[in-house]
Design a protein around this motif. Structure first.
Motif, PDB file in Angstrom:
ATOM      1  N   VAL A 174     -25.722  10.291 -21.420  1.00 27.48           N
ATOM      2  CA  VAL A 174     -25.538  11.624 -22.004  1.00 27.48           C
ATOM      3  C   VAL A 174     -24.103  11.766 -22.525  1.00 27.48           C
ATOM      4  O   VAL A 174     -23.869  12.271 -23.628  1.00 27.48           O
ATOM      5  CB  VAL A 174     -25.854  12.724 -20.960  1.00 27.48           C
ATOM      6  CG1 VAL A 174     -25.674  14.108 -21.567  1.00 27.48           C
ATOM      7  CG2 VAL A 174     -27.278  12.555 -20.433  1.00 27.48           C
ATOM      8  N   LEU A 180     -28.344  17.122 -25.830  1.00 31.06           N
ATOM      9  CA  LEU A 180     -29.444  16.905 -24.885  1.00 31.06           C
ATOM     10  C   LEU A 180     -30.383  18.107 -24.900  1.00 31.06           C
ATOM     11  O   LEU A 180     -29.962  19.237 -24.686  1.00 31.06           O
ATOM     12  CB  LEU A 180     -28.880  16.680 -23.479  1.00 31.06           C
ATOM     13  CG  LEU A 180     -29.916  16.416 -22.373  1.00 31.06           C
ATOM     14  CD1 LEU A 180     -30.721  15.154 -22.652  1.00 31.06           C
ATOM     15  CD2 LEU A 180     -29.240  16.319 -21.014  1.00 31.06           C
ATOM     16  N   TYR A 190     -34.843  11.089 -21.423  1.00 28.71           N
ATOM     17  CA  TYR A 190     -34.050  12.102 -22.126  1.00 28.71           C
ATOM     18  C   TYR A 190     -34.600  12.326 -23.535  1.00 28.71           C
ATOM     19  O   TYR A 190     -35.032  11.375 -24.204  1.00 28.71           O
ATOM     20  CB  TYR A 190     -32.596  11.639 -22.289  1.00 28.71           C
ATOM     21  CG  TYR A 190     -31.796  11.543 -21.016  1.00 28.71           C
ATOM     22  CD1 TYR A 190     -31.569  12.664 -20.213  1.00 28.71           C
ATOM     23  CD2 TYR A 190     -31.218  10.334 -20.628  1.00 28.71           C
ATOM     24  CE1 TYR A 190     -30.799  12.581 -19.057  1.00 28.71           C
ATOM     25  CE2 TYR A 190     -30.450  10.236 -19.469  1.00 28.71           C
ATOM     26  CZ  TYR A 190     -30.247  11.362 -18.690  1.00 28.71           C
ATOM     27  OH  TYR A 190     -29.487  11.272 -17.545  1.00 28.71           O
ATOM     28  N   PHE A 202     -32.983  13.832 -26.982  1.00 36.81           N
ATOM     29  CA  PHE A 202     -31.784  14.314 -27.669  1.00 36.81           C
ATOM     30  C   PHE A 202     -32.148  14.751 -29.086  1.00 36.81           C
ATOM     31  O   PHE A 202     -33.111  14.254 -29.672  1.00 36.81           O
ATOM     32  CB  PHE A 202     -30.747  13.181 -27.792  1.00 36.81           C
ATOM     33  CG  PHE A 202     -30.193  12.705 -26.483  1.00 36.81           C
ATOM     34  CD1 PHE A 202     -29.108  13.345 -25.890  1.00 36.81           C
ATOM     35  CD2 PHE A 202     -30.731  11.599 -25.841  1.00 36.81           C
ATOM     36  CE1 PHE A 202     -28.579  12.898 -24.687  1.00 36.81           C
ATOM     37  CE2 PHE A 202     -30.219  11.141 -24.629  1.00 36.81           C
ATOM     38  CZ  PHE A 202     -29.135  11.794 -24.052  1.00 36.81           C
TER      39      PHE A 202
END
Length: 271
Positions: free
Chosen positions: A200, A209, A262, A264
């Motif tokens: 991140v 994010l 994740y 993004f």
């Protein structure tokens, strides 16, 4: 609708009969398995870059058994939300995740530097555009992709920023802190926890994010599945050989796979 570009002159490639061609006259034949090799010699650092054939085969066998299906389903769920036209999977390997993603996009491209992996992938799903290439110079046109993914693969950040459309999305899967902890305990004298958060921070300049989730998959492995799992990870060559051999004697081994997933979004360039 095509987004590939010539790795030599960076002009658009078009598929003509069985060959990808650019306006400058460079052409790349599609192999009989259905993939195209755009990994040009000036980008190569070794004769057979990428994963070894043994590692590719081990991963193929392991993933086909469905052990990592929870991660595959979570990635598909993200695509169902995002409804992308074009998806680029970087470091696609033998195509386990890419093939599932293809059903949720109009054009899906899988790129990997390991030719043996891409050859296997091409047999899996002929609707994916399979490409042998390096992530360091992706043979993909600027601002042409809705969603990029890197699932346990390298992250060539500048290239991803270049190929993603404005406000395009980037899906990343990495090991959560205690991913395969019991296995690592058996292989190493000291086990350090993975640090997924550092991704991140590394991406913060260009990406925001949007979502973060932890996905757990408790695994009950027989001896062959355990051997395959070891062989497909970097632990295969990092571990002490005696410890690896002792671990591989297990007929039944329980371990938790824990993934950090994740989502993004590419930031708007600030003027």
């Amino acid at each position: 609708m095509n987004v590939l570009m010539c790795p030599v002159c960076r002009q658009a490639l078009k598929l003509d009969a069985n060959s990808w061609r650019c306006a400058a006259g460079h052409h790349y034949d599609r192999a009989k398995q259905g993939y195209v090799n755009l990994h040009v010699v000036q980008h190569k650092h070794s004769k057979t870059p990428g994963d070894t054939p043994e590692s590719v085969l081990a991963r193929r066998e392991f993933l086909q058994t469905g052990f990592y299906q929870p991660l595959q389903q979570a990635v598909v769920a993200l695509l169902e939300e995002l409804k992308p036209t074009t998806v680029l999977d970087i470091g696609c390997g033998e195509g386990y995740y890419t093939s599932a993603m293809q059903a949720h996009s109009q054009q899906c491209i899988g790129v990997d530097i390991a030719k043996t992996a891409v050859q296997r992938a091409a047999k899996l799903n002929s609707n994916v555009t399979w490409v042998v290439a390096t992530g360091a110079t992706l043979p993909v046109q600027d601002h042409s992709v809705d969603v990029c993914s890197s699932l346990f693969s390298p992250i060539p950040q500048q290239e991803i920023v270049r190929v993603l459309k404005n406000q395009g999305y980037f899906i990343v899967a990495v090991a959560a802190a205690k991913h395969l902890y019991a296995m690592r305990e058996a292989l190493f004298e000291q086990v350090t926890l993975h640090d997924p958060e550092k991704i991140v921070q590394q991406l913060a300049a260009h990406f925001e994010l949007k979502q973060s989730q932890v996905i757990e998959a408790p695994l009950q492995l027989d001896q062959q599945a355990l051997k395959n799992l070891i062989a497909m990870t970097p632990y295969a060559y990092k571990a002490n050989p005696e410890r690896r051999s002792a671990l591989e004697q297990n007929q039944n081994f329980a371990v938790n796979a824990i993934f950090q997933l994740y989502l993004f979004q590419k930031k708007q360039p600030s003027h």
